[in-house]
Design a protein around this motif. Structure first.
Motif, short mmCIF file in Angstrom:
data_model
loop_
_atom_site.label_atom_id
_atom_site.label_comp_id
_atom_site.label_asym_id
_atom_site.label_seq_id
_atom_site.Cartn_x
_atom_site.Cartn_y
_atom_site.Cartn_z
N GLY A 151 0.79 -1.22 0.00
CA GLY A 151 0.00 0.00 0.00
C GLY A 151 0.82 1.27 0.00
O GLY A 151 0.35 2.32 0.43
N LYS A 152 2.06 1.20 -0.49
CA LYS A 152 2.94 2.36 -0.47
C LYS A 152 3.09 2.99 -1.84
O LYS A 152 2.95 2.33 -2.87
N LEU A 153 3.36 4.29 -1.83
CA LEU A 153 3.76 5.00 -3.04
C LEU A 153 5.27 5.05 -3.08
O LEU A 153 5.92 5.42 -2.10
N ILE A 154 5.83 4.66 -4.22
CA ILE A 154 7.27 4.64 -4.39
C ILE A 154 7.68 5.65 -5.46
O ILE A 154 7.12 5.65 -6.57
N GLU A 155 8.63 6.50 -5.15
CA GLU A 155 9.15 7.42 -6.15
C GLU A 155 10.28 6.73 -6.91
O GLU A 155 11.23 6.23 -6.31
N ASN A 156 10.16 6.70 -8.23
CA ASN A 156 11.18 6.14 -9.10
C ASN A 156 11.88 7.29 -9.81
O ASN A 156 11.24 8.08 -10.50
N LEU A 157 13.18 7.38 -9.62
CA LEU A 157 13.93 8.50 -10.17
C LEU A 157 15.11 7.99 -11.00
O LEU A 157 15.88 7.14 -10.55
N LYS A 158 15.21 8.52 -12.22
CA LYS A 158 16.32 8.16 -13.08
C LYS A 158 16.77 9.43 -13.81
O LYS A 158 16.02 10.01 -14.59
N ARG A 159 17.98 9.85 -13.55
CA ARG A 159 18.51 11.08 -14.15
C ARG A 159 19.86 10.78 -14.78
O ARG A 159 20.78 10.28 -14.11
N LYS A 160 19.98 11.12 -16.04
CA LYS A 160 21.21 10.84 -16.78
C LYS A 160 22.40 11.56 -16.16
O LYS A 160 23.49 10.99 -16.03
N HIS A 161 22.18 12.81 -15.73
CA HIS A 161 23.29 13.58 -15.17
C HIS A 161 23.66 13.12 -13.76
O HIS A 161 24.67 13.55 -13.21
N LEU A 162 22.83 12.21 -13.18
CA LEU A 162 23.15 11.65 -11.86
C LEU A 162 23.68 10.23 -11.97
O LEU A 162 23.76 9.52 -10.97
N GLY A 163 24.04 9.82 -13.17
CA GLY A 163 24.61 8.50 -13.38
C GLY A 163 23.72 7.55 -14.13
O GLY A 163 24.17 6.47 -14.55
N GLY A 164 22.43 7.90 -14.28
CA GLY A 164 21.52 7.07 -15.08
C GLY A 164 21.00 5.83 -14.39
O GLY A 164 20.41 4.97 -15.04
N ASN A 165 21.22 5.71 -13.08
CA ASN A 165 20.71 4.55 -12.35
C ASN A 165 19.32 4.82 -11.81
O ASN A 165 18.99 5.94 -11.41
N LEU A 166 18.48 3.79 -11.79
CA LEU A 166 17.13 3.91 -11.25
C LEU A 166 17.18 3.78 -9.73
O LEU A 166 17.68 2.80 -9.20
N THR A 167 16.68 4.78 -9.05
CA THR A 167 16.62 4.75 -7.58
C THR A 167 15.17 4.75 -7.14
O THR A 167 14.31 5.38 -7.76
N LYS A 168 14.89 4.05 -6.06
CA LYS A 168 13.54 3.95 -5.52
C LYS A 168 13.54 4.41 -4.07
O LYS A 168 14.46 4.12 -3.31
N SER A 169 12.50 5.14 -3.69
CA SER A 169 12.39 5.59 -2.30
C SER A 169 10.92 5.71 -1.92
O SER A 169 10.07 6.08 -2.75
N ASP A 170 10.61 5.39 -0.67
CA ASP A 170 9.24 5.50 -0.17
C ASP A 170 8.83 6.96 -0.09
O ASP A 170 9.64 7.83 0.28
#
Length: 254
Positions: A151-170
């Motif tokens: 039941g959680k919302l997860i923020e998915n962030l992927k930025r090319k200038h930050l290395g291009g890795n997918l990060t997830k956070s509650d």
């Protein structure tokens, strides 16, 4: 000398006050609306709910609608006395009374307004009508996805200038960027007219006419709803305002 300076000060203060009182507010009104049908699209294992615009029912695909508001500015501020960075910063003059989204044909119609919902932020893959919208970039995006298991919302962030890795956070904050239904959208829009908004949507990004008219509003229909709509060939959006004015757009479906 003191008396002269006092008189000058009073004169300048009175002039500035009169200027402020006579200054018309930088408000906006709804000018036009547009609507289209959308279907879900998954690519590259991206967890976000991506979508494309379509004019035909996609069998076995999650479908929904997307609409766009076009506004007209009443008195956009100009000159050095206002310093408005965006047009329409004093909000809208009109409040929305009702929104209806209807699929129809010659014989009958079905109102799907109350069936539309959102549980996560969606991203568009293609353009919509004449409006400009950047294509979804698999190397540069941010979206919020709902996880049914916890039941959680997860923020998915992927930025090319930050290395291009997918990060997830509650997402632990009380407000999110997801407008859950049409009723929530109406409350949000009317809050820009001065009404207090009591929902859980983070409305800090929608504070001007420019922000309203440069955003798409997408909602989904329940799963397996396609069969109920196959016989309809028109999609209609009608927005009724409290002043009695109505805006309508009908889209022909194939």
């Amino acid at each position: 000398m003191k008396i002269t300076l006092y008189i000058i000060f009073v004169f300048l203060f009175a002039s500035c006050s009169q200027k402020i009182e006579n200054e018309k507010k930088d408000t906006f009104s709804l000018n036009d609306v547009n609507i289209a049908m959308i279907y879900n699209e998954k690519i590259n294992d991206i967890p976000c709910s991506l979508f494309n615009v379509t004019d035909s029912i996609k069998k076995n695909r999650k479908i929904g609608i997307i609409f766009k508001l076009d506004v007209i500015y009443d008195n956009p501020r100009k000159g050095s006395n206002c310093c408005a960075f965006e047009p329409g910063v004093d909000g809208t003059k009109e409040r929305i009374k009702k929104i209806k989204i209807i699929f129809k044909n010659i014989k009958k119609q079905i109102d799907v307004t109350d069936k539309l919902f959102n549980i996560e932020e969606s991203q568009m893959l293609n353009g919509f009508e004449k409006y400009i919208q950047g294509r979804f970039n698999v190397n540069d995006f941010s979206c919020e996805c709902y996880q049914p298991k916890n039941g959680k919302l997860i923020e998915n962030l992927k930025r090319k200038h930050l290395g291009g890795n997918l990060t997830k956070s509650d997402i632990t904050k009380n407000r999110n960027h997801i407008i859950k239904n049409i009723d929530d959208f109406i409350k949000l829009y009317n809050s820009i007219a001065g009404d207090a908004y009591k929902g859980k949507y983070d409305n800090r990004g929608l504070d001007s006419g420019w922000s309203i008219s440069n955003k798409y509003y997408s909602f989904w229909l329940p799963e397996n709803f396609n069969a109920s709509l196959e016989k309809f060939n028109k999609l209609e959006l009608e927005i009724e305002l409290f002043n009695g004015r109505k805006l309508k757009h009908i889209r022909i479906l194939k």
